[in-house]
Write a protein that holds these residues in place. Structure first.
Motif, PDB file in Angstrom:
ATOM      1  N   ARG A  60      70.010 -17.809  -4.101  1.00 26.73           N
ATOM      2  CA  ARG A  60      70.275 -16.661  -4.807  1.00 26.73           C
ATOM      3  C   ARG A  60      69.582 -15.262  -3.951  1.00 26.73           C
ATOM      4  NH1 ARG A  60      72.589 -19.685  -6.938  1.00 26.73           N
ATOM      5  NH2 ARG A  60      72.820 -20.106  -9.340  1.00 26.73           N
ATOM      6  N   MET A  61      68.541 -15.626  -3.206  1.00 23.96           N
ATOM      7  CA  MET A  61      67.874 -14.720  -2.441  1.00 23.96           C
ATOM      8  C   MET A  61      68.597 -14.375  -1.221  1.00 23.96           C
ATOM      9  SD  MET A  61      63.809 -15.978  -2.927  1.00 23.96           S
ATOM     10  CE  MET A  61      62.793 -14.750  -3.057  1.00 23.96           C
ATOM     11  N   ARG A  62      69.572 -15.240  -0.825  1.00 21.02           N
ATOM     12  CA  ARG A  62      70.317 -14.993   0.512  1.00 21.02           C
ATOM     13  C   ARG A  62      71.428 -14.020   0.007  1.00 21.02           C
ATOM     14  NH1 ARG A  62      69.424 -19.651   3.594  1.00 21.02           N
ATOM     15  NH2 ARG A  62      68.863 -20.739   1.921  1.00 21.02           N
ATOM     16  N   ASP A  63      71.828 -13.395   0.906  1.00 21.94           N
ATOM     17  CA  ASP A  63      73.109 -12.522   0.989  1.00 21.94           C
ATOM     18  C   ASP A  63      74.337 -13.462   1.559  1.00 21.94           C
ATOM     19  OD1 ASP A  63      74.875 -10.620   0.401  1.00 21.94           O
ATOM     20  OD2 ASP A  63      74.264  -9.506   2.232  1.00 21.94           O
ATOM     21  N   ALA A  64      74.633 -14.420   0.715  1.00 20.39           N
ATOM     22  CA  ALA A  64      75.767 -15.053   1.497  1.00 20.39           C
ATOM     23  C   ALA A  64      76.650 -15.585   0.251  1.00 20.39           C
ATOM     24  CB  ALA A  64      75.235 -16.394   1.876  1.00 20.39           C
ATOM     25  N   GLU A  65      77.659 -15.755   0.366  1.00 18.89           N
ATOM     26  CA  GLU A  65      78.571 -16.042  -0.778  1.00 18.89           C
ATOM     27  C   GLU A  65      78.430 -17.472  -1.091  1.00 18.89           C
ATOM     28  OE1 GLU A  65      83.415 -17.238  -1.008  1.00 18.89           O
ATOM     29  OE2 GLU A  65      83.018 -15.967   0.799  1.00 18.89           O
ATOM     30  N   PRO A  70      74.744 -13.724  -5.216  1.00 21.66           N
ATOM     31  CA  PRO A  70      73.257 -13.518  -4.858  1.00 21.66           C
ATOM     32  C   PRO A  70      72.618 -12.515  -5.544  1.00 21.66           C
ATOM     33  CG  PRO A  70      74.867 -12.592  -3.144  1.00 21.66           C
ATOM     34  CD  PRO A  70      75.676 -13.236  -4.184  1.00 21.66           C
ATOM     35  N   TRP A  71      71.154 -12.552  -5.633  1.00 21.40           N
ATOM     36  CA  TRP A  71      70.448 -11.404  -6.438  1.00 21.40           C
ATOM     37  C   TRP A  71      70.734 -10.106  -5.370  1.00 21.40           C
ATOM     38  CZ3 TRP A  71      65.771 -15.153  -7.040  1.00 21.40           C
ATOM     39  CH2 TRP A  71      65.915 -16.012  -8.028  1.00 21.40           C
ATOM     40  N   ASP A  72      70.621  -9.019  -6.229  1.00 21.74           N
ATOM     41  CA  ASP A  72      70.559  -7.588  -5.430  1.00 21.74           C
ATOM     42  C   ASP A  72      69.297  -7.385  -5.216  1.00 21.74           C
ATOM     43  OD1 ASP A  72      73.227  -7.291  -5.158  1.00 21.74           O
ATOM     44  OD2 ASP A  72      73.275  -6.667  -7.350  1.00 21.74           O
ATOM     45  N   VAL A  73      68.782  -6.710  -3.996  1.00 23.73           N
ATOM     46  CA  VAL A  73      67.359  -6.187  -3.583  1.00 23.73           C
ATOM     47  C   VAL A  73      67.207  -5.007  -4.418  1.00 23.73           C
ATOM     48  CG1 VAL A  73      66.434  -5.281  -1.874  1.00 23.73           C
ATOM     49  CG2 VAL A  73      67.750  -7.221  -1.278  1.00 23.73           C
ATOM     50  N   GLY A  74      66.159  -5.123  -4.877  1.00 20.89           N
ATOM     51  CA  GLY A  74      65.656  -3.976  -5.938  1.00 20.89           C
ATOM     52  C   GLY A  74      66.018  -4.278  -7.374  1.00 20.89           C
ATOM     53  N   GLU A  75      66.676  -5.218  -7.682  1.00 20.39           N
ATOM     54  CA  GLU A  75      67.072  -5.758  -9.175  1.00 20.39           C
ATOM     55  C   GLU A  75      66.159  -6.870  -9.521  1.00 20.39           C
ATOM     56  OE1 GLU A  75      69.422  -4.066 -11.114  1.00 20.39           O
ATOM     57  OE2 GLU A  75      69.780  -2.391  -9.229  1.00 20.39           O
ATOM     58  N   LEU A 104      66.026 -12.917 -17.481  1.00 18.28           N
ATOM     59  CA  LEU A 104      65.427 -12.342 -16.243  1.00 18.28           C
ATOM     60  C   LEU A 104      64.058 -12.786 -15.955  1.00 18.28           C
ATOM     61  CD1 LEU A 104      66.546  -8.664 -16.903  1.00 18.28           C
ATOM     62  CD2 LEU A 104      67.790 -10.258 -15.518  1.00 18.28           C
ATOM     63  N   TRP A 105      63.441 -12.628 -14.731  1.00 21.26           N
ATOM     64  CA  TRP A 105      62.089 -12.749 -14.581  1.00 21.26           C
ATOM     65  C   TRP A 105      61.382 -11.479 -15.169  1.00 21.26           C
ATOM     66  CZ3 TRP A 105      59.511 -15.083  -9.663  1.00 21.26           C
ATOM     67  CH2 TRP A 105      60.408 -16.185  -8.979  1.00 21.26           C
ATOM     68  N   SER A 106      61.207 -11.650 -16.375  1.00 22.40           N
ATOM     69  CA  SER A 106      60.715 -10.439 -17.342  1.00 22.40           C
ATOM     70  C   SER A 106      59.883 -10.938 -18.386  1.00 22.40           C
ATOM     71  CB  SER A 106      61.873  -9.495 -17.680  1.00 22.40           C
ATOM     72  OG  SER A 106      61.563  -8.467 -18.465  1.00 22.40           O
ATOM     73  N   GLU A 107      58.901 -10.143 -18.676  1.00 27.00           N
ATOM     74  CA  GLU A 107      58.425 -10.508 -20.197  1.00 27.00           C
ATOM     75  C   GLU A 107      59.107 -10.335 -21.317  1.00 27.00           C
ATOM     76  OE1 GLU A 107      53.838  -9.635 -19.273  1.00 27.00           O
ATOM     77  OE2 GLU A 107      55.036  -7.890 -19.000  1.00 27.00           O
ATOM     78  N   TYR A 108      60.125  -9.103 -21.364  1.00 28.48           N
ATOM     79  CA  TYR A 108      61.104  -9.057 -22.412  1.00 28.48           C
ATOM     80  C   TYR A 108      62.414  -8.795 -21.824  1.00 28.48           C
ATOM     81  CZ  TYR A 108      57.075  -8.580 -25.737  1.00 28.48           C
ATOM     82  OH  TYR A 108      56.019  -8.945 -26.623  1.00 28.48           O
TER      83      TYR A 108
END
Lengths: 345, 345
Positions: A60-65, A70-75, A104-108
């Motif tokens: 998901r960290m890769r910018d590839a179909e 893929p995850w967006d940079v900055g998101e 998400l990688w998030s506490e909430y």
């Protein structure tokens, strides 16, 4: 709306800072503090108890179909999360419920209730919804039973055998009447496999000089089924031992995920002709209509002790990147989790 | 005993002179003259009319455990043969019968009648029993229809598409309602594929700079089925275009057979995960119980013009090694045969 406990005004998240080249490092992760979201209509605010880190996230960290966006940079990055409902605008949930979902990688996280599944916190430790009775367990279940189709008497080889998926694969194969051989990366792991999980043999690939020879010793009747989580040299060794009509389920290739150039190795298709072998890639999501079947059976087997599991728990949300990076070093035994929060009493 | 025509006192055979390293050459073949054998009880003496040379024979020259015994150095090599019965001690055959069987690289062979199958010389040219309605045709039939399982609308790619197997695969795929794209090694071949056999596109891999780009152009909807006779770079290009749930039937890997070191290339298993693709090796012998089904259908399609075929016929028993070696240069269009003898009037 129902509400419980005190919700902090801000929540920490990890965002993808940049796409890695080769091995990811801490520079790829950005720890940010954002206002804790208010749940909209039909949404639920979930407090993260456990966050799952998994090898597939490297893709998901890769910018590839790929099969997923893929995850967006900055998101924010996404993850399987077991959490507690702290506010609910959805009829199906109320504060205090324990749920699992792809958050998400998030506490909430605020999320539509339709994307959450309730779990019974009294049936099993809630963390198992991310491991042995969650996505990794289901991957083992469908990958072994549906894709690889073991028969009693078959020899089944598993790479990444002490991981979240591999450890379930081996135990299911044992239950299916197979001889089971696992590859793992430490003596602690191989001992767990043979002494507690009922593997017939296990090979520490990090300390074994000649993988082919070791496998030959461990599989005197050859290999009928190979469940591959790792790829690379382990897989090369196993292909050398395939029997006629062998089945290979390709679940992961963790040894290749950080390669900066297209990884190369022996061309194996010729072997497949001689052995009339079948190699098939699998994604657990394709079996979604049958998730309930798998979850129920796995939960039953865990409850009655047929399937044992281990978890490697990293404490603290801020340490999630460390836990993720450790997967590529094989630091985990069983499912790697990050413990983020405690349930309210 | 029935007997026809004059049987010479000696017969020429090719023996395996030595095992090749890398590309075989004429030093691997020993032309010897032996007394023409007398058929024993239940045996039949067969005069070779056509001898088949096939890529799989390269594997028999190797001293390696495989699905079949390797040929012994100093002993006659084996081949599919269409021949005429000249003497028979077997109740099922009489002089003049035309038969097909797995015999020797020899002008005359004595063999138990149970190993021979009669063919009707009026139904089709007898040579087709070694090609389009013989082993190569059956390989295409089972490999495509049973292993690769094409569905109408699928895009099917075939390597070695102008060969004995590939040319039948493509036509069967066309009949199955698929878009068909073939790789072949000359413009004469690609023109045959598109202008006479109904392939939708064909790529001359010897003159095409970027195989991936050419394939991308020829398969706008990706690749659902790949029937591989060749391996190597062509196969690398096709793996880059596989669709989700693609099926790859691995029938041959002729580009790799003469390699002196273990051939290497891109590791492809990761692609299989993303695409949930299935790769399966096949040997036609596994389908022996259904040979009659395939032969009957193929013969019908040849008779009504649905399936067209070509043969490349090398004249003279002594030229059999040349014909065999030419396979690796792609000198044949359709089935490569050696014409050894004439039927008695």
């Amino acid at each position: 709306m129902t509400e419980s406990s005190t919700v902090p005004e801000t929540t920490r998240q990890y965002h993808l800072a940049k796409r890695p080249t080769g091995e990811p490092d801490m520079d790829c992760f950005d720890l940010v503090e954002v206002p804790t979201p208010d749940p909209d209509a039909n949404e639920v605010l979930v407090k993260t108890l456990y966050l799952s880190v998994d090898p597939y996230m490297r893709g998901r960290m890769r910018d590839a179909e790929s099969y997923a966006e893929p995850w967006d940079v900055g998101e924010p990055m996404r993850a399987g999360v077991v959490g507690e409902v702290v506010e609910s605008n959805h009829a199906g949930f109320e504060a205090g419920d324990v749920v699992v979902g792809n958050l998400l990688w998030s506490e909430y996280t605020a999320v539509d209730g339709g994307e959450l599944t309730s779990i019974d916190p009294d049936a099993a430790p809630v963390s198992t919804a991310l491991g042995v009775v969650g996505m990794p367990g289901r991957t083992a279940y469908f990958g072994l039973l549906d894709v690889a189709q073991p028969k009693p008497g078959d020899t089944v080889v598993v790479s990444g055998a002490a991981g979240a998926v591999g450890s379930v694969v081996g135990q299911l194969a044992r239950e299916a009447g197979c001889r089971v051989v696992g590859f793992a990366g430490s003596d602690t792991k191989t001992e767990w496999l043979t002494e507690e999980l009922g593997f017939d043999a296990a090979i520490n690939y990090k300390t074994t000089e000649d993988l082919g020879e070791a496998l030959d010793d461990a599989t005197p009747d050859g290999v009928d089924v190979y469940f591959d989580n790792v790829g690379g040299e382990i897989t090369d060794a196993v292909f050398g031992q395939l029997n006629v009509d062998a089945r290979v389920a390709v679940c992961g290739q963790i040894s290749q995920y950080n390669a900066t150039e297209l990884p190369t190795g022996p061309r194996k298709l010729g072997t497949l002709i001689e052995k009339r072998a079948r190699v098939e890639g699998l994604l657990v999501g394709d079996f979604a209509p049958r998730f309930e079947e798998a979850t129920e059976r796995l939960a039953g087997w865990v409850a009655d002790g047929t399937i044992q599991y281990r978890e490697t728990v990293t404490e603290g949300f801020e340490n999630a990147p460390d836990a993720f990076l450790g997967l590529f070093e094989g630091e985990n035994i069983g499912k790697q989790l990050v413990k983020v929060g405690e349930r309210s009493a």
